[in-house]
Design a protein around this motif. Structure first.
Motif, mmCIF file in Angstrom:
data_model
loop_
_atom_site.group_PDB
_atom_site.id
_atom_site.type_symbol
_atom_site.label_atom_id
_atom_site.label_comp_id
_atom_site.label_asym_id
_atom_site.label_seq_id
_atom_site.Cartn_x
_atom_site.Cartn_y
_atom_site.Cartn_z
ATOM 1 N N GLU A 94 0.924 -1.174 -0.120
ATOM 2 C CA GLU A 94 -0.001 0.034 0.031
ATOM 3 C C GLU A 94 0.756 1.313 -0.005
ATOM 4 O OE1 GLU A 94 -4.153 -1.142 2.191
ATOM 5 O OE2 GLU A 94 -2.722 0.001 3.287
ATOM 6 N N GLU A 95 0.449 2.171 -0.839
ATOM 7 C CA GLU A 95 1.063 3.508 -0.813
ATOM 8 C C GLU A 95 0.380 4.491 0.093
ATOM 9 O OE1 GLU A 95 2.059 4.977 -4.624
ATOM 10 O OE2 GLU A 95 2.138 2.853 -5.309
ATOM 11 N N HIS A 96 0.967 5.390 0.993
ATOM 12 C CA HIS A 96 0.323 6.260 1.943
ATOM 13 C C HIS A 96 1.015 7.721 1.676
ATOM 14 C CE1 HIS A 96 -2.419 3.779 4.406
ATOM 15 N NE2 HIS A 96 -1.508 2.821 4.005
ATOM 16 N N ASP A 97 0.477 8.589 2.197
ATOM 17 C CA ASP A 97 1.122 10.237 1.867
ATOM 18 C C ASP A 97 2.603 10.127 2.522
ATOM 19 O OD1 ASP A 97 -1.057 10.825 0.550
ATOM 20 O OD2 ASP A 97 -2.014 11.924 2.352
ATOM 21 N N THR A 98 2.826 9.408 3.379
ATOM 22 C CA THR A 98 4.120 9.572 4.258
ATOM 23 C C THR A 98 5.019 8.352 4.433
ATOM 24 O OG1 THR A 98 3.069 9.600 6.416
ATOM 25 C CG2 THR A 98 3.421 11.612 5.190
ATOM 26 N N TYR A 99 4.424 7.274 4.006
ATOM 27 C CA TYR A 99 4.862 5.900 4.170
ATOM 28 C C TYR A 99 4.373 4.989 3.180
ATOM 29 C CZ TYR A 99 0.685 5.071 7.094
ATOM 30 O OH TYR A 99 -0.522 5.049 7.602
ATOM 31 N N ASN A 100 5.054 3.847 2.842
ATOM 32 C CA ASN A 100 4.623 2.800 2.330
ATOM 33 C C ASN A 100 4.509 1.513 3.021
ATOM 34 O OD1 ASN A 100 4.710 3.905 -0.263
ATOM 35 N ND2 ASN A 100 7.003 3.772 -0.349
ATOM 36 N N VAL A 101 3.546 0.673 3.134
ATOM 37 C CA VAL A 101 3.354 -0.609 3.864
ATOM 38 C C VAL A 101 3.412 -1.780 2.938
ATOM 39 C CG1 VAL A 101 1.658 -1.783 5.312
ATOM 40 C CG2 VAL A 101 1.534 0.586 5.190
ATOM 41 N N ILE A 102 4.183 -2.630 3.516
ATOM 42 C CA ILE A 102 4.506 -3.935 2.774
ATOM 43 C C ILE A 102 4.150 -5.053 3.731
ATOM 44 C CG2 ILE A 102 6.087 -5.412 1.545
ATOM 45 C CD1 ILE A 102 6.908 -1.834 1.655
ATOM 46 N N ILE A 103 3.385 -5.959 3.668
ATOM 47 C CA ILE A 103 2.988 -7.204 4.211
ATOM 48 C C ILE A 103 3.112 -8.314 3.524
ATOM 49 C CG2 ILE A 103 1.089 -8.398 5.722
ATOM 50 C CD1 ILE A 103 -0.078 -5.824 6.310
ATOM 51 N N LEU A 104 4.065 -9.303 3.920
ATOM 52 C CA LEU A 104 4.469 -10.340 3.212
ATOM 53 C C LEU A 104 4.838 -11.567 4.191
ATOM 54 C CD1 LEU A 104 7.511 -10.090 3.618
ATOM 55 C CD2 LEU A 104 7.449 -8.937 1.376
ATOM 56 N N LYS A 105 5.005 -12.707 3.942
ATOM 57 C CA LYS A 105 5.328 -13.659 4.499
ATOM 58 C C LYS A 105 6.804 -14.340 4.576
ATOM 59 C CE LYS A 105 1.034 -13.997 5.645
ATOM 60 N NZ LYS A 105 0.359 -13.592 6.683
ATOM 61 N N LEU A 106 7.187 -14.658 5.637
ATOM 62 C CA LEU A 106 8.559 -15.532 5.630
ATOM 63 C C LEU A 106 8.415 -17.072 5.847
ATOM 64 C CD1 LEU A 106 10.999 -13.063 7.636
ATOM 65 C CD2 LEU A 106 10.779 -13.229 4.832
ATOM 66 N N LEU A 107 8.892 -17.839 5.247
ATOM 67 C CA LEU A 107 8.860 -19.288 5.716
ATOM 68 C C LEU A 107 9.903 -19.767 6.650
ATOM 69 C CD1 LEU A 107 7.465 -20.666 2.443
ATOM 70 C CD2 LEU A 107 6.139 -19.900 4.420
ATOM 71 N N TYR A 108 9.855 -20.668 7.431
ATOM 72 C CA TYR A 108 10.709 -21.020 8.430
ATOM 73 C C TYR A 108 10.543 -22.823 8.323
ATOM 74 C CZ TYR A 108 11.886 -16.246 10.125
ATOM 75 O OH TYR A 108 12.153 -15.208 10.181
ATOM 76 N N PRO A 109 11.795 -23.482 8.430
ATOM 77 C CA PRO A 109 11.624 -24.894 8.495
ATOM 78 C C PRO A 109 11.160 -25.591 9.604
ATOM 79 C CG PRO A 109 13.800 -24.260 8.291
ATOM 80 C CD PRO A 109 13.106 -23.050 8.376
ATOM 81 N N LEU A 110 10.512 -26.607 9.531
ATOM 82 C CA LEU A 110 10.195 -27.524 10.687
ATOM 83 C C LEU A 110 10.922 -28.804 10.488
ATOM 84 C CD1 LEU A 110 6.193 -26.838 11.015
ATOM 85 C CD2 LEU A 110 8.355 -25.789 12.264
#
Length: 346
Positions: A94-110
């Motif tokens: 997402e783009e906002h006026d004063t900042y950008n937001v990035i939401i994603l995933k990291l994968l960790y092994p079991l």
């Protein structure tokens, strides 16, 4: 039942992690790097520098008050804070006026060769970058080492370059996971083609299919979302001089997607191979049973004849009739067996 987030002013962390909320602050400029730790915004606020990039790592989202105070310190709106505290949020940019937001995933092994997703939320402003993770992670260690060593003059660059470096690390992580899965699928293919494999089972592929679906769910939304950063002509936070680095991230993303598609094709082929191998294995079993049945059918026929209760049966009076019967049945059985061998049916 899920609640409407627009009808409440209370912030709640909806995840299951019990990691206590704690903060790492890395503040750097062209001349030096400083590192500070704390548990609340008051612990690190005095260390913020106006003439430097302030990178705040928030590990653990259990303390929603601390998360809110950090976000309010940098002017982050309420809905974005809600998204940060929702670890099941879909991947988005997402783009906002004063900042950008990035939401994603990291994968960790079991331990069972599978992976567990962990949300990474990044908020990038002109002079700051916030990263939120549910648990402690060493994912950023290599980046911090690069900052200390000023690799590619990272300390002389703006916050969007740091964002591109983090995104590149995410793509590298996914590429490493997918490449490992690809190698494992190739090993499985060799096992399936081996003549020593007696009974391949479809369950061998289940863990790979689950991993494929998980990776696809995590990475595929970035294919379209990333264009918001790549073609952000009006985004003042993504400087034109750093566009090549975001293009490089996009190249890595495309490579991940292509490799993922290759894994999907290989999974389909291996599934067909396993089903075909199982059919051949079952046919082999049925073939053996049929041969055994074919050998014993004439023997059963002979035993049935001599087992009839007629009063007059010449063979019953023969002195060596019992031995003759055994001999005939053995000869018939051996004859059928060698007939099958001659025809290469067995």
């Amino acid at each position: 039942m899920a609640k409407n987030n627009l009808l409440t002013e209370q912030l709640n962390y909806s995840g299951k992690s019990n990691t206590p909320t704690h903060l790492h602050l890395y503040t750097y400029n062209a001349t030096d790097v400083e590192k500070h730790y704390g548990y609340t915004i008051n612990d690190i606020r005095p260390s913020f520098r106006e003439n430097a990039i302030n990178w705040v790592q928030i590990h653990g989202l259990e303390n929603t008050k601390t998360v809110q105070e950090i976000c309010e310190q940098f002017g982050i709106d309420f809905l974005t804070i809600q998204d940060i505290l929702n670890p099941h949020h879909l991947t988005k940019i997402e783009e906002h006026d004063t900042y950008n937001v990035i939401i994603l995933k990291l994968l960790y092994p079991l331990n069972d060769n599978s992976y567990i997703p962990q949300q990474l939320c990044i908020i990038q402003g002109e002079k700051f970058l916030l990263s939120f993770t549910e648990n402690d992670t060493n994912f950023f260690d290599e980046i911090y080492t690069a900052i200390q060593s000023n690799v590619l003059k990272i300390r002389n660059r703006s916050s969007d370059f740091l964002l591109s470096v983090i995104l590149n690390s995410v793509m590298t992580s996914f590429m490493s996971i997918i490449s490992e899965i690809e190698d494992q699928l190739e090993d499985l293919e060799e096992r399936l083609l081996s003549p020593d494999l007696d009974n391949p089972i479809i369950e061998d592929l289940h863990v790979y299919r689950r991993n494929y679906r998980l990776i696809k769910k995590c990475i595929l939304p970035l294919k379209e979302q990333f264009n918001k950063l790549l073609h952000a002509e009006n985004n003042k936070l993504i400087h034109k001089i750093n566009h090549p680095f975001f293009s490089d991230v996009n190249d890595h993303l495309q490579s991940v997607l292509q490799t993922l598609e290759g894994c999907h094709d290989m999974l389909g082929s291996l599934t067909d191979m396993i089903l075909s191998s199982n059919d051949r294995y079952m046919n082999s079993i049925m073939k053996r049973l049929t041969i055994v049945s074919t050998i014993f059918i004439p023997l059963t026929f002979l035993a049935g004849i001599w087992g009839m209760n007629f009063h007059i049966m010449p063979e019953l009076e023969w002195k060596y009739g019992y031995l003759y019967a055994w001999g005939l049945m053995i000869v018939v059985a051996i004859g059928i067996y060698y007939y099958f061998r001659h025809k290469k049916w067995y």
